[in-house]
Design a protein around this motif. Structure first.
Motif, short mmCIF file in Angstrom:
data_model
loop_
_atom_site.label_atom_id
_atom_site.label_comp_id
_atom_site.label_asym_id
_atom_site.label_seq_id
_atom_site.Cartn_x
_atom_site.Cartn_y
_atom_site.Cartn_z
N GLY A 150 0.79 -1.22 0.00
CA GLY A 150 0.00 0.00 0.00
C GLY A 150 0.82 1.27 0.00
N VAL A 151 0.10 2.37 -0.26
CA VAL A 151 0.64 3.72 -0.21
C VAL A 151 -0.24 4.49 0.77
N CYS A 152 0.35 5.29 1.61
CA CYS A 152 -0.36 6.02 2.66
C CYS A 152 -1.50 6.85 2.08
N ALA A 153 -2.66 6.80 2.74
CA ALA A 153 -3.84 7.54 2.31
C ALA A 153 -3.93 8.94 2.92
N ALA A 154 -3.01 9.29 3.79
CA ALA A 154 -3.04 10.62 4.42
C ALA A 154 -2.67 11.68 3.39
N PRO A 155 -3.30 12.87 3.51
CA PRO A 155 -2.92 13.96 2.60
C PRO A 155 -1.43 14.29 2.77
N GLN A 156 -0.80 14.60 1.68
CA GLN A 156 0.61 14.94 1.64
C GLN A 156 1.50 13.87 2.27
N CYS A 157 1.18 12.62 1.99
CA CYS A 157 2.05 11.52 2.39
C CYS A 157 1.95 10.43 1.33
N ASP A 158 3.08 10.00 0.84
CA ASP A 158 3.10 8.94 -0.17
C ASP A 158 4.08 7.83 0.22
N ARG A 159 4.31 7.66 1.53
CA ARG A 159 5.19 6.59 1.98
C ARG A 159 4.45 5.26 1.83
N VAL A 160 5.21 4.19 1.62
CA VAL A 160 4.62 2.88 1.34
C VAL A 160 4.63 2.00 2.59
N PHE A 161 3.87 0.91 2.53
CA PHE A 161 3.81 -0.04 3.64
C PHE A 161 3.36 -1.40 3.13
N VAL A 162 3.55 -2.41 3.96
CA VAL A 162 3.01 -3.75 3.72
C VAL A 162 2.00 -3.98 4.83
N ASP A 163 0.76 -4.25 4.45
CA ASP A 163 -0.33 -4.44 5.41
C ASP A 163 -0.34 -5.88 5.91
N VAL A 164 0.00 -6.07 7.17
CA VAL A 164 -0.04 -7.41 7.76
C VAL A 164 -1.16 -7.51 8.80
N SER A 165 -2.09 -6.56 8.74
CA SER A 165 -3.20 -6.56 9.70
C SER A 165 -4.16 -7.72 9.43
N ARG A 166 -4.93 -8.04 10.42
CA ARG A 166 -5.87 -9.14 10.33
C ARG A 166 -6.92 -8.92 9.24
N ASN A 167 -7.46 -7.72 9.17
CA ASN A 167 -8.60 -7.48 8.26
C ASN A 167 -8.21 -6.79 6.95
N ALA A 168 -6.94 -6.62 6.69
CA ALA A 168 -6.46 -6.01 5.44
C ALA A 168 -7.07 -4.63 5.22
N GLN A 169 -7.18 -3.84 6.28
CA GLN A 169 -7.80 -2.52 6.18
C GLN A 169 -6.82 -1.38 6.43
N ARG A 170 -5.54 -1.67 6.51
CA ARG A 170 -4.56 -0.62 6.78
C ARG A 170 -4.58 0.40 5.64
N ARG A 171 -4.56 1.69 6.00
CA ARG A 171 -4.60 2.76 5.01
C ARG A 171 -3.45 3.74 5.16
N PHE A 172 -2.74 3.66 6.27
CA PHE A 172 -1.72 4.66 6.56
C PHE A 172 -0.36 4.01 6.78
N CYS A 173 0.69 4.79 6.49
CA CYS A 173 2.05 4.27 6.64
C CYS A 173 2.48 4.20 8.09
N SER A 174 1.83 5.01 8.95
CA SER A 174 2.26 5.08 10.34
C SER A 174 1.10 5.51 11.23
N PRO A 175 1.21 5.24 12.53
CA PRO A 175 0.18 5.73 13.45
C PRO A 175 0.10 7.26 13.46
N GLN A 176 1.21 7.94 13.18
CA GLN A 176 1.20 9.40 13.15
C GLN A 176 0.31 9.92 12.03
N CYS A 177 0.40 9.31 10.85
CA CYS A 177 -0.46 9.74 9.74
C CYS A 177 -1.92 9.42 10.04
N GLN A 178 -2.17 8.27 10.64
CA GLN A 178 -3.54 7.91 10.99
C GLN A 178 -4.10 8.93 11.99
N SER A 179 -3.33 9.29 13.00
CA SER A 179 -3.77 10.27 14.00
C SER A 179 -3.98 11.64 13.37
#
Length: 195
Positions: A150-179
């Protein structure tokens, strides 16, 4: 899918390395701040290796330059997979596999069973990590886990990630962007724009 996604330890480490290389070596935005290509690629590669638990050592400029170039190509894979363009992602991964000359090999660590690893044609740092990262991306794309890149869904962030969450719903590269996004949404609800 029940439980967290479980890549084997080697695949997990090379995918983590791919994320670190892309996020540290490619320009864009991180958490609203611009990210430029690092002035010292060798230091950025050493920091990326340290972030995934690899012993930090001096990185040759040629290795750093090669990994920086390949990080830009790995970004293409993450972005294409994120948008569902698996044909483009697979085409780029196949080109990376050829360019890095990734070779499968069974390796065995201390007190561990045999496991499949991918190596470059020699023991140089750039060849080994680039081949491993390319193979890790190929393993993700060649399975039902392609949507986990994935690629971060936060505005002005395009950092990438690998979603290893249970429900495959990760949208952000970090907890900071999610917050940051949650706080902006909350502020918008508290103070709606006036007509």
């Amino acid at each position: 899918m029940t439980g967290q996604v479980s890549f084997d330890s080697h695949t997990r480490s090379v995918l983590a390395a791919a994320v670190e290389y892309v996020n540290r070596l490619t320009p864009g935005y991180s958490g609203g701040s611009p990210v430029t290509t690092p002035a010292d690629e060798a230091q950025a590669v050493a920091e990326a290796l340290a972030a995934i638990g690899y012993p930090q050592s001096a990185v040759r400029r040629a290795d750093a330059k090669r990994l920086a170039e390949l990080a830009g190509r790995m970004r293409i894979v993450f972005e294409a997979a994120h948008t569902g363009d698996l044909d483009r992602a697979a085409t780029e991964v196949n080109a990376l596999l050829l360019d890095t000359n990734a070779r499968p090999q069974l390796d065995r660590g201390k007190d561990r069973p045999w496991s499949l690893h991918f190596h470059g044609p020699n023991d140089e740092l750039a060849n080994g990590w680039a081949a491993g990262c390319s193979a890790g991306l190929a393993i993700a794309l060649g399975s039902d886990l392609a949507g986990r890149l994935g690629v971060c869904a936060a505005p002005q962030c395009d950092r990438v990630f690998v979603d290893v969450s249970r429900n495959a719903q990760r949208r952000f590269c970090s907890p900071q962007c999610q917050s940051r996004v949650k706080a902006a949404t909350h502020r918008a609800r508290q103070h709606p724009p006036t007509p």
